[in-house]
Structures are given as C-alpha cells and as structure tokens.
Design a protein around this motif. Structure first.
Motif, PDB file in Angstrom:
ATOM      1  N   TYR A  51       0.832  -1.211   0.000  1.00  0.00           N
ATOM      2  CA  TYR A  51       0.000   0.000   0.000  1.00  0.00           C
ATOM      3  C   TYR A  51       0.865   1.260   0.000  1.00  0.00           C
ATOM      4  O   TYR A  51       0.575   2.240  -0.695  1.00  0.00           O
ATOM      5  N   LEU A  52       1.958   1.227   0.797  1.00  0.00           N
ATOM      6  CA  LEU A  52       2.841   2.399   0.871  1.00  0.00           C
ATOM      7  C   LEU A  52       3.518   2.661  -0.474  1.00  0.00           C
ATOM      8  O   LEU A  52       3.675   3.815  -0.891  1.00  0.00           O
ATOM      9  N   MET A  53       3.901   1.597  -1.165  1.00  0.00           N
ATOM     10  CA  MET A  53       4.534   1.763  -2.475  1.00  0.00           C
ATOM     11  C   MET A  53       3.519   2.281  -3.498  1.00  0.00           C
ATOM     12  O   MET A  53       3.850   3.127  -4.346  1.00  0.00           O
ATOM     13  N   TYR A  54       2.305   1.780  -3.405  1.00  0.00           N
ATOM     14  CA  TYR A  54       1.232   2.220  -4.307  1.00  0.00           C
ATOM     15  C   TYR A  54       0.982   3.709  -4.110  1.00  0.00           C
ATOM     16  O   TYR A  54       0.848   4.475  -5.077  1.00  0.00           O
ATOM     17  N   ALA A  55       0.951   4.132  -2.837  1.00  0.00           N
ATOM     18  CA  ALA A  55       0.738   5.554  -2.531  1.00  0.00           C
ATOM     19  C   ALA A  55       1.918   6.390  -3.024  1.00  0.00           C
ATOM     20  O   ALA A  55       1.743   7.518  -3.505  1.00  0.00           O
ATOM     21  N   LEU A  56       3.139   5.825  -2.906  1.00  0.00           N
ATOM     22  CA  LEU A  56       4.332   6.531  -3.370  1.00  0.00           C
ATOM     23  C   LEU A  56       4.255   6.804  -4.867  1.00  0.00           C
ATOM     24  O   LEU A  56       4.596   7.893  -5.340  1.00  0.00           O
ATOM     25  N   ILE A  57       3.760   5.832  -5.613  1.00  0.00           N
ATOM     26  CA  ILE A  57       3.645   5.998  -7.070  1.00  0.00           C
ATOM     27  C   ILE A  57       2.579   7.044  -7.397  1.00  0.00           C
ATOM     28  O   ILE A  57       2.769   7.894  -8.290  1.00  0.00           O
ATOM     29  N   LYS A  58       1.449   7.007  -6.681  1.00  0.00           N
ATOM     30  CA  LYS A  58       0.400   8.013  -6.931  1.00  0.00           C
ATOM     31  C   LYS A  58       0.943   9.422  -6.682  1.00  0.00           C
ATOM     32  O   LYS A  58       0.717  10.330  -7.486  1.00  0.00           O
ATOM     33  N   ASN A  59       1.674   9.592  -5.605  1.00  0.00           N
ATOM     34  CA  ASN A  59       2.240  10.904  -5.301  1.00  0.00           C
ATOM     35  C   ASN A  59       3.347  11.286  -6.280  1.00  0.00           C
ATOM     36  O   ASN A  59       3.587  12.476  -6.525  1.00  0.00           O
ATOM     37  N   THR A  60       4.014  10.272  -6.818  1.00  0.00           N
ATOM     38  CA  THR A  60       5.023  10.539  -7.847  1.00  0.00           C
ATOM     39  C   THR A  60       4.367  11.156  -9.078  1.00  0.00           C
ATOM     40  O   THR A  60       4.890  12.099  -9.692  1.00  0.00           O
ATOM     41  N   LEU A  62       1.833  12.887  -9.087  1.00  0.00           N
ATOM     42  CA  LEU A  62       1.395  14.237  -8.735  1.00  0.00           C
ATOM     43  C   LEU A  62       2.580  15.159  -8.456  1.00  0.00           C
ATOM     44  O   LEU A  62       2.400  16.320  -8.063  1.00  0.00           O
ATOM     45  N   ASP A  63       3.815  14.587  -8.627  1.00  0.00           N
ATOM     46  CA  ASP A  63       5.050  15.342  -8.394  1.00  0.00           C
ATOM     47  C   ASP A  63       5.156  15.873  -6.964  1.00  0.00           C
ATOM     48  O   ASP A  63       5.623  16.993  -6.723  1.00  0.00           O
ATOM     49  N   THR A  64       4.708  15.060  -5.992  1.00  0.00           N
ATOM     50  CA  THR A  64       4.781  15.493  -4.585  1.00  0.00           C
ATOM     51  C   THR A  64       5.721  14.587  -3.767  1.00  0.00           C
ATOM     52  O   THR A  64       5.703  14.630  -2.533  1.00  0.00           O
ATOM     53  N   VAL A  65       6.537  13.783  -4.460  1.00  0.00           N
ATOM     54  CA  VAL A  65       7.444  12.857  -3.778  1.00  0.00           C
ATOM     55  C   VAL A  65       8.874  13.358  -3.884  1.00  0.00           C
ATOM     56  O   VAL A  65       9.329  13.761  -4.958  1.00  0.00           O
ATOM     57  N   THR A  66       9.591  13.306  -2.766  1.00  0.00           N
ATOM     58  CA  THR A  66      11.010  13.660  -2.760  1.00  0.00           C
ATOM     59  C   THR A  66      11.849  12.388  -2.688  1.00  0.00           C
ATOM     60  O   THR A  66      11.334  11.298  -2.382  1.00  0.00           O
ATOM     61  N   MET A  67      13.145  12.542  -2.927  1.00  0.00           N
ATOM     62  CA  MET A  67      14.046  11.392  -2.838  1.00  0.00           C
ATOM     63  C   MET A  67      14.111  10.860  -1.406  1.00  0.00           C
ATOM     64  O   MET A  67      14.264   9.660  -1.189  1.00  0.00           O
ATOM     65  N   ASP A  68      13.962  11.751  -0.439  1.00  0.00           N
ATOM     66  CA  ASP A  68      13.950  11.309   0.962  1.00  0.00           C
ATOM     67  C   ASP A  68      12.763  10.392   1.236  1.00  0.00           C
ATOM     68  O   ASP A  68      12.869   9.447   2.036  1.00  0.00           O
ATOM     69  N   ASP A  69      11.636  10.665   0.586  1.00  0.00           N
ATOM     70  CA  ASP A  69      10.460   9.797   0.744  1.00  0.00           C
ATOM     71  C   ASP A  69      10.763   8.389   0.222  1.00  0.00           C
ATOM     72  O   ASP A  69      10.396   7.391   0.850  1.00  0.00           O
ATOM     73  N   VAL A  70      11.429   8.340  -0.923  1.00  0.00           N
ATOM     74  CA  VAL A  70      11.781   7.041  -1.526  1.00  0.00           C
ATOM     75  C   VAL A  70      12.744   6.291  -0.612  1.00  0.00           C
ATOM     76  O   VAL A  70      12.564   5.095  -0.333  1.00  0.00           O
ATOM     77  N   ASP A 128      12.750   1.948  -9.998  1.00  0.00           N
ATOM     78  CA  ASP A 128      14.200   1.727 -10.081  1.00  0.00           C
ATOM     79  C   ASP A 128      14.914   2.364  -8.890  1.00  0.00           C
ATOM     80  O   ASP A 128      15.813   1.761  -8.292  1.00  0.00           O
ATOM     81  N   GLN A 129      14.512   3.589  -8.557  1.00  0.00           N
ATOM     82  CA  GLN A 129      15.132   4.277  -7.415  1.00  0.00           C
ATOM     83  C   GLN A 129      14.854   3.531  -6.109  1.00  0.00           C
ATOM     84  O   GLN A 129      15.758   3.329  -5.286  1.00  0.00           O
ATOM     85  N   PHE A 130      13.605   3.116  -5.933  1.00  0.00           N
ATOM     86  CA  PHE A 130      13.236   2.391  -4.717  1.00  0.00           C
ATOM     87  C   PHE A 130      14.028   1.089  -4.601  1.00  0.00           C
ATOM     88  O   PHE A 130      14.587   0.773  -3.545  1.00  0.00           O
ATOM     89  N   CYS A 131      14.074   0.340  -5.688  1.00  0.00           N
ATOM     90  CA  CYS A 131      14.762  -0.956  -5.687  1.00  0.00           C
ATOM     91  C   CYS A 131      16.260  -0.770  -5.410  1.00  0.00           C
ATOM     92  O   CYS A 131      16.867  -1.522  -4.645  1.00  0.00           O
TER      93      CYS A 131
END
Length: 379
Positions: A51-60, A62-70, A128-131
């Motif tokens: 679920y957290l990864m799914y949310a991370l992609i949705k926010n990506t 929307l351009d609201t994700v930073t590298m620190d979030d990843v 790719d960044q997450f992995c």
C-alpha cells in the motif's frame, strides 16, 4: 519526434482517480503473484508496504514525492527483509511484479499515448530508485552483520587462546616438575638395575607424556624461549621418531613403509620439527585404527621444486572436504578426548619455518604434506 512540452509534466486527474479506485484490486492481484515465506516474521507488513509503495507511485505522478520519501520507504523495507532473513532475490522479484501489474492498470486507464509514455517513465524511474536504495541498504546491513560476526569470531578465538595459554602455563607448572623427577629417578633405576624389567616401557611412556605436555607448552606464552636452529639429516630424525613410536605401532598393528632420501638435511628448530612429525604420525595411527587390517602408513621424503617435501599417508577413513581445512583450526577435533590443538600447533610451527602444512583426503588415502625450505648450502 519530441513530446509536446506542455504535456511532459501533465498527469490527468482521471489516472489518479483510476488508481485510487483500483487500489484494493492491485494489492490483491500483487499478493497472489508474490513469493512469500511463511516463516517471514514480517509477513504481515508485506501488504502494508504494498500500500505504501502504491501511494508513493500516486504521489510521484502528482510530483509530490522527494528522494527522501523514496529512501525512507526503501530503508524501512530493507531492514525488515534483513530481520526476516529473506532472500533478496525474492524481494526484487516481488517489487518487479508490482511494477508490471501497476503498468497494466495504467494501460487500462484510457490516457493518450503521449501522456501514457510520461506516466510509465515516471513509474519505472521511481521503482528503479526504490529498488536501488532498498537493495543497497539491505547489502550494507548484511555486510555490517558479517563484519560484526567476523570480529566476534576473531575475538572469541583470541579469548580461547588466552584462556588456553593460562591453562597451559598452569598445566606445565603442575605436571612438568614431578614428571622431570620421575624421568630422573627412572634413569637412576636403569643405572642401578640395568636388567630390571619394564624400565624401557616406562621411559617410552614418560617421553610420550612429556611430548603431550610440550604440545600445550607451545600454545602458551611460555614457549618464548627457543633452542637455536640447527642443521640435521631429516631421515635420522624420522628414524628416531619411528623408534620412539614403536610401542604404539606394534600395539596398533600398523605397517609402516618409508621412502626417504638419506642425503636431505634441513635447518630448523629440531625439537619443534620432531613435535610436528610425532603429532602427524600419532594422528595417522589413530586414523588407521578405525579400519580393518591392513592398516598402513606411508612416509615419504623427497625434493620437489627446490623444497623439502615430507608426506605422511594413511589408509584410514576419508576426511570430508569441508573438514580438511577446519582440522587446522584451534579447538577443532573429531576425537572424543581430543584437545583440538595438535594440528593447529603443527601448522604454526611449520609456517614459522617458512613452510606449509596441508591435508588431502579421498576414499583411498589421507595425506598430510609438509613443505619446507631446502638447505642448498649443506646439500
């Protein structure tokens, strides 16, 4: 042809709505295809992380994700995978399954090709960044654990050797003095009563006991006073040792075959080299005792590539490949009453003489091979 600049950062609200409506379907489909170990102590968190990864992609999108979030999510998951002791390959496989399913969902959202290309590129980049960060962190933690284990093992060995040194000092002090007295009185008896029975046997047994004590002496700090090196004929020393071992050889009904060059000499600490030969031959006698007759030990001495080679072979049981190197470690023994220091001390002595002591074993024979520098000056 380049993408329309106005579309490069545009993600329609429809795709976000689509992903939100299909979140449960995505997680269900993903869980059905992932590799999951029932022994995983964090298996309940796998779904949560999905679920957290799914949310991370949705926010990506929307351009609201930073590298620190990843990194935050990647480090969290990496730590859990280490604690669960799960193969990192399974984790990477599960991540890529999630990537594939998510892209399939996006393809069903009905966006135009230009927008689709932008969305898929963003999804792939974020996965790719997450992995990368998750696997890097996993590897770093694992390496750190290995280093800690190596330090612990090394320290444990040092502690054991220190304790053994203290034990050896006490052992030698308590036993060597009375043993020396007994050996002295036995010699007096031989002088006064030369025909008295059993004195030869007593002397041999006392010498063997003295040899065993010397083994412990070489593991303690007391073994700092050394006799000087001397040049001696190797075959003479081997004959002396075989004579010393004669009672054990006869008692064990072992056949000894020798093939030594009487011209070979070496420069070494004679008593230490004798200790090595005695220990290796004692081990060979113990080994052949585990099989039926004929029990054979072959002793060879020759020159090879300007090195003196001594090989002691026996037809006892095969030593497994994974044990052939371990037997030289301190405290490792296969004997019920063994100390696990004999071969350890032998290798240390040979290495101190710029030599090498190795073991090879198969179904036919076990061979201990000693390589020492050849004394060309006195050849």
């Amino acid at each position: 042809m380049s993408l329309n600049p106005d579309l490069t950062n545009v993600v329609p609200e429809a795709i976000i709505d689509f992903l939100e409506k299909n979140e449960s379907n995505f997680i269900t489909m993903w869980q059905e295809q992932t590799i999951q170990d029932q022994a995983d102590i964090h298996k309940e968190k796998v779904k949560e992380n999905g679920y957290l990864m799914y949310a991370l992609i949705k926010n990506t999108l929307l351009d609201t994700v930073t590298m620190d979030d990843v990194k935050h999510l990647a480090y969290k998951v990496a730590k859990e995978r280490v604690e669960a002791n799960i193969n990192i390959g399974d984790f990477v496989y599960n991540v890529n399954i999630g990537r594939s399913i998510l892209i399939k969902f996006v393809l069903q959202a009905g966006v135009n090709s230009n927008q689709l290309s932008i969305i898929v590129d963003k999804i792939n980049t974020k996965f790719d960044q997450f992995c990368y960060h998750a696997v890097s962190q996993y590897t770093e933690i694992k390496n750190s654990e290995l280093e800690e284990k190596k330090l612990f093992i090394n320290q444990t060995h040092k502690d054991k050797l220190a304790i053994l040194g203290q034990m050896s000092s006490s052992f030698v002090h308590e036993f060597r003095n009375p043993l020396t007295s007994i050996i002295g009185f036995n010699k007096l008896l031989r002088t006064e009563y030369p025909t008295l029975k059993y004195l030869d046997i007593i002397e041999l047994e006392l010498d063997q006991l003295k040899f065993r004590i010397t083994q412990f002496l070489h593991t303690s700090k007391m073994a700092t006073i050394e006799s000087p090196k001397e040049i001696f004929i190797l075959s003479d020393v081997l004959d002396e040792i075989l004579s010393f071992l004669y009672p054990s050889i006869v008692d064990s009904d072992v056949l000894i075959f020798t093939d030594t060059d009487a011209k070979i000499n070496i420069e070494a600490h004679k008593d230490e080299i004798k200790q090595v030969f005695l220990n290796v031959l004692f081990n060979s006698i113990d080994a052949v005792m585990q099989r039926q007759k004929p029990r054979e030990i072959h002793l060879r001495c020759f020159i090879e590539d300007e090195r003196v080679i001594i090989e002691v072979s026996n037809n006892g049981p095969m030593i497994p490949l994974d044990v052939q190197e371990t037997i030289f470690e301190p405290f490792y023994t296969t004997k019920e009453l063994g100390t696990g220091i004999g071969l350890f001390v032998c290798r240390k002595i040979i290495e101190k003489h710029s030599g090498e002591l190795t073991c090879s074993s198969d179904e036919q024979k076990t061979t201990f091979r000693i390589s020492l520098p050849f004394n060309k000056t006195h050849a």
